[in-house]
Scaffold this motif. Sequence first.
Motif, PDB file in Angstrom:
ATOM      1  N   ASP A 128      -5.509  -3.866   9.549  1.00 52.00           N
ATOM      2  CA  ASP A 128      -6.866  -3.757   9.529  1.00 52.00           C
ATOM      3  C   ASP A 128      -7.538  -5.087   9.564  1.00 52.00           C
ATOM      4  O   ASP A 128      -7.413  -5.644   8.187  1.00 52.00           O
ATOM      5  CB  ASP A 128      -7.508  -2.777   8.658  1.00 52.00           C
ATOM      6  CG  ASP A 128      -6.860  -1.351   8.747  1.00 52.00           C
ATOM      7  OD1 ASP A 128      -6.804  -0.976   9.982  1.00 52.00           O
ATOM      8  OD2 ASP A 128      -6.820  -0.715   7.876  1.00 52.00           O
ATOM      9  N   TRP A 129      -7.917  -5.673  10.294  1.00 52.35           N
ATOM     10  CA  TRP A 129      -8.623  -7.022  10.363  1.00 52.35           C
ATOM     11  C   TRP A 129      -9.904  -7.209   9.468  1.00 52.35           C
ATOM     12  O   TRP A 129     -10.006  -7.987   8.880  1.00 52.35           O
ATOM     13  CB  TRP A 129      -8.739  -7.554  11.823  1.00 52.35           C
ATOM     14  CG  TRP A 129      -8.940  -9.001  11.611  1.00 52.35           C
ATOM     15  CD1 TRP A 129     -10.230  -9.510  11.789  1.00 52.35           C
ATOM     16  CD2 TRP A 129      -8.228 -10.055  11.471  1.00 52.35           C
ATOM     17  NE1 TRP A 129     -10.225 -10.972  11.808  1.00 52.35           N
ATOM     18  CE2 TRP A 129      -9.065 -11.185  11.613  1.00 52.35           C
ATOM     19  CE3 TRP A 129      -6.855 -10.149  11.397  1.00 52.35           C
ATOM     20  CZ2 TRP A 129      -8.457 -12.571  11.401  1.00 52.35           C
ATOM     21  CZ3 TRP A 129      -6.425 -11.523  11.105  1.00 52.35           C
ATOM     22  CH2 TRP A 129      -7.155 -12.653  11.097  1.00 52.35           C
ATOM     23  N   GLU A 176     -12.520  -6.431   6.554  1.00 55.96           N
ATOM     24  CA  GLU A 176     -12.176  -6.032   5.065  1.00 55.96           C
ATOM     25  C   GLU A 176     -13.559  -5.428   4.809  1.00 55.96           C
ATOM     26  O   GLU A 176     -14.564  -5.775   4.674  1.00 55.96           O
ATOM     27  CB  GLU A 176     -11.773  -7.326   4.407  1.00 55.96           C
ATOM     28  CG  GLU A 176     -10.549  -7.834   4.881  1.00 55.96           C
ATOM     29  CD  GLU A 176     -10.273  -9.059   4.151  1.00 55.96           C
ATOM     30  OE1 GLU A 176     -10.762  -9.278   2.895  1.00 55.96           O
ATOM     31  OE2 GLU A 176      -9.450  -9.747   4.249  1.00 55.96           O
ATOM     32  N   ARG A 182      -4.778 -12.071   5.240  1.00 57.36           N
ATOM     33  CA  ARG A 182      -4.708 -11.461   6.323  1.00 57.36           C
ATOM     34  C   ARG A 182      -4.167 -12.197   7.787  1.00 57.36           C
ATOM     35  O   ARG A 182      -3.547 -11.809   8.343  1.00 57.36           O
ATOM     36  CB  ARG A 182      -6.284 -10.851   6.810  1.00 57.36           C
ATOM     37  CG  ARG A 182      -6.553  -9.915   5.618  1.00 57.36           C
ATOM     38  CD  ARG A 182      -6.235  -8.685   6.036  1.00 57.36           C
ATOM     39  NE  ARG A 182      -6.796  -7.659   5.290  1.00 57.36           N
ATOM     40  CZ  ARG A 182      -6.393  -6.718   4.944  1.00 57.36           C
ATOM     41  NH1 ARG A 182      -5.276  -6.079   5.567  1.00 57.36           N
ATOM     42  NH2 ARG A 182      -6.958  -5.660   4.117  1.00 57.36           N
ATOM     43  N   TRP A 193       0.914  -0.785   9.486  1.00 60.28           N
ATOM     44  CA  TRP A 193      -0.290   0.113   9.826  1.00 60.28           C
ATOM     45  C   TRP A 193      -0.879   0.972   8.717  1.00 60.28           C
ATOM     46  O   TRP A 193      -1.892   1.028   8.383  1.00 60.28           O
ATOM     47  CB  TRP A 193       0.004   1.030  11.128  1.00 60.28           C
ATOM     48  CG  TRP A 193      -1.242   1.613  11.504  1.00 60.28           C
ATOM     49  CD1 TRP A 193      -2.633   1.152  11.537  1.00 60.28           C
ATOM     50  CD2 TRP A 193      -1.402   2.802  11.886  1.00 60.28           C
ATOM     51  NE1 TRP A 193      -3.641   2.110  11.902  1.00 60.28           N
ATOM     52  CE2 TRP A 193      -2.713   3.275  12.297  1.00 60.28           C
ATOM     53  CE3 TRP A 193      -0.348   4.060  12.049  1.00 60.28           C
ATOM     54  CZ2 TRP A 193      -3.053   4.203  12.614  1.00 60.28           C
ATOM     55  CZ3 TRP A 193      -0.974   5.120  12.519  1.00 60.28           C
ATOM     56  CH2 TRP A 193      -2.060   5.454  12.922  1.00 60.28           C
ATOM     57  N   GLY A 231      -2.209  -0.986   5.807  1.00 58.05           N
ATOM     58  CA  GLY A 231      -3.259  -1.599   6.338  1.00 58.05           C
ATOM     59  C   GLY A 231      -3.328  -3.262   6.356  1.00 58.05           C
ATOM     60  O   GLY A 231      -4.294  -3.893   6.447  1.00 58.05           O
TER      61      GLY A 231
END
Length: 117
Positions: A114-115, A117, A56, A108, A111
Amino acid sequence: MVISTMAIIITFVISTVVMIIAFLVSKKTITDREKNTPFECGFDPKGSARLPFSLRFFLIALIFLIFDVEITLLLPLASILKMVNVFSWLFTGLFFILILLLGLYHEWNQGALDWAE
């Protein structure tokens, strides 16, 4: 010739003296672990090299670099406005921004932004 040589020597002496004074006055210690670690690297460099790296963090850093380079590519558009016709300038700028927005939407949608989890 003599003046430029003297200027170089004086510049070298002054810069050396300033560096020595800064080295002597600074309170940096070799054992200061927090000062010696890289800033925001995402992992602890003193630990084991076999620890898993956060994918991430890598994706967010990569997206940041892409949009950072995109600003560098968009800035010259403002300076060439007087050199080209407005339609081609507008078409080029909007097409470039459209490609970037499509890429952002794709990231986006996948995903990657999206930080949590």
